[in-house]
Motif scaffolding. Structure first.
Motif, short mmCIF file in Angstrom:
data_model
loop_
_atom_site.label_atom_id
_atom_site.label_comp_id
_atom_site.label_asym_id
_atom_site.label_seq_id
_atom_site.Cartn_x
_atom_site.Cartn_y
_atom_site.Cartn_z
N VAL A 48 -4.80 7.21 -11.09
CA VAL A 48 -6.03 6.58 -10.59
C VAL A 48 -5.81 5.09 -10.39
CG1 VAL A 48 -8.41 6.00 -11.17
CG2 VAL A 48 -7.56 8.32 -11.59
N GLU A 49 -5.12 4.48 -11.36
CA GLU A 49 -4.86 3.03 -11.27
C GLU A 49 -4.05 2.72 -10.01
OE1 GLU A 49 -2.97 -0.49 -14.07
OE2 GLU A 49 -2.15 1.54 -14.17
N ALA A 50 -2.98 3.50 -9.77
CA ALA A 50 -2.13 3.26 -8.61
C ALA A 50 -2.88 3.56 -7.31
CB ALA A 50 -0.87 4.11 -8.69
N ARG A 78 0.84 -1.21 0.00
CA ARG A 78 0.00 0.00 0.00
C ARG A 78 0.87 1.26 0.00
NH1 ARG A 78 -2.28 1.41 5.65
NH2 ARG A 78 -0.04 1.84 5.80
N ASN A 79 1.90 1.25 0.84
CA ASN A 79 2.78 2.41 0.91
C ASN A 79 3.50 2.65 -0.42
OD1 ASN A 79 1.98 2.71 3.54
ND2 ASN A 79 3.82 1.79 4.42
N ASP A 80 3.95 1.55 -1.03
CA ASP A 80 4.62 1.68 -2.34
C ASP A 80 3.66 2.25 -3.38
OD1 ASP A 80 6.93 0.66 -1.27
OD2 ASP A 80 6.61 -1.39 -2.01
N LEU A 81 2.44 1.75 -3.37
CA LEU A 81 1.45 2.22 -4.34
C LEU A 81 1.06 3.68 -4.09
CD1 LEU A 81 -0.75 -0.99 -4.51
CD2 LEU A 81 0.54 -0.01 -6.41
N ALA A 141 1.43 6.59 -6.67
CA ALA A 141 0.31 7.48 -7.01
C ALA A 141 0.69 8.94 -6.80
CB ALA A 141 -0.91 7.13 -6.16
N SER A 142 1.42 9.22 -5.71
CA SER A 142 1.84 10.58 -5.43
C SER A 142 2.77 11.11 -6.52
CB SER A 142 2.55 10.64 -4.07
OG SER A 142 3.01 11.95 -3.81
N ASP A 151 -5.64 1.93 -2.42
CA ASP A 151 -6.85 1.93 -1.58
C ASP A 151 -7.32 0.50 -1.30
OD1 ASP A 151 -6.75 4.66 -1.59
OD2 ASP A 151 -8.30 4.92 -3.13
N GLN A 152 -7.24 -0.36 -2.33
CA GLN A 152 -7.66 -1.75 -2.15
C GLN A 152 -6.75 -2.46 -1.14
OE1 GLN A 152 -10.44 -3.39 -3.50
NE2 GLN A 152 -9.79 -4.79 -1.88
#
Length: 293
Positions: free
Chosen positions: A220-222, A34-37, A41-42, A227-228
């Motif tokens: 959005v994809e990341a 999650r942190n990597d994603l 995303a950032s 989020d998932q």
């Protein structure tokens, strides 16, 4: 694109059947992914924002070229109107020149000096010769005719000065019209340059906007993947708390059973004590722990 092979999948079967240790490990994996994603995303959001800023810069640049083009086109129109007005004036003046030339017929007739000589000769003849009445009358008429021709010729020659002035004026007006025409050409070329630069800036803005839109989709994809993973991480944490509660409940139940057994044993010892049996140190300690002694 997001490398889905690095994603962590959580199923209902995992939640229901995996051990606490396995779930703790999975929670760590979900948190790290999650942190990597979120980081991904950032970064993508930052790139998207940079591209959107560049798009706005290109649109502003295009707008500047549009304004300069429109301003130049206004100047072109002004010079066109002045040019056309001056050309119309010049045409009128040249028409007057042609009309004046036609009226003057300068190529026909004798010059003034020649006419003056002829008049002087005729007048000298009238003054020096003895003529019959008929010849003198004829001579006088001839002198008058020459004088009239002289005056007409003189008037036409005086008009010639007016003609030259009219030609100069017409040529000056035409020259001024040509200067405005030159300005029309120069300004129109500059306006076209700004128009071309405007079109190019808009094209570049569209290309950069497409990149920004593509980067937004990647963001959005990341973000959705992050989020998932966060949702799954929360679900695992919730399951771990449930397991902790179950373990605590089991421990409490075991303690209660142990306490109940100790109490029953202490009551038996206490009954023996009341019946007069001698108690050893261990029995006394058991009675003390249960509060019976």
């Amino acid at each position: 694109m997001v490398d889905e092979s690095k994603n962590i999948e959580l199923t209902e079967d995992d939640l229901a059947n995996k051990s606490k240790g396995q779930l703790i490990k999975m929670a760590g994996q979900l948190r790290d992914r999650r942190n990597d994603l979120n980081q991904m995303a950032s970064e993508r959001a930052s790139k998207r924002d940079d591209l959107n800023a560049k798009t706005r810069e290109k649109v502003d640049e295009a707008q500047e070229h549009r304004e300069q083009r429109d301003e130049l086109n206004e100047q072109v129109q002004e010079h066109k109107e002045q040019r056309n007005e001056l050309n119309a004036q010049a045409n009128e003046l040249f028409d007057k020149v042609e009309q004046l030339k036609s009226d003057m017929e300068l190529d026909e007739g004798k010059d003034l000096e020649q006419l003056e000589d002829e008049i002087e000769q005729l007048e000298f003849k009238q003054q020096t010769e003895v003529l019959s009445s008929e010849d003198e009358k004829e001579l006088i008429e001839k002198i008058e005719s020459k004088r009239e021709e002289y005056e007409q010729r003189k008037g036409k020659l005086e008009q010639n000065d007016d003609l030259e002035g009219l030609v100069d004026e017409a040529e000056e007006v035409r020259s001024e019209a040509s200067q405005h025409h030159q300005k029309v050409t120069e300004l129109a070329d500059k306006a076209q340059e700004h128009h071309n630069q405007m079109i190019e800036a808009y094209r570049e803005a569209d290309d950069i906007r497409d990149e920004a839109d593509e980067m937004h989709e990647k963001f959005v994809e990341a973000q959705e993947a992050a989020d998932q993973h966060h949702e799954d991480f929360v679900r695992v944490q919730k399951r771990l708390r449930e397991l902790d509660k179950e373990e605590e409940q089991e421990r409490k139940s075991a303690r209660d059973k142990k306490k109940e057994a100790a109490k029953e044993e202490a009551e038996e010892i206490y009954q023996k004590f009341k019946e007069g049996e001698t108690l050893d140190t261990e029995d006394l300690m058991k009675l003390q722990k249960t509060g019976l002694l």
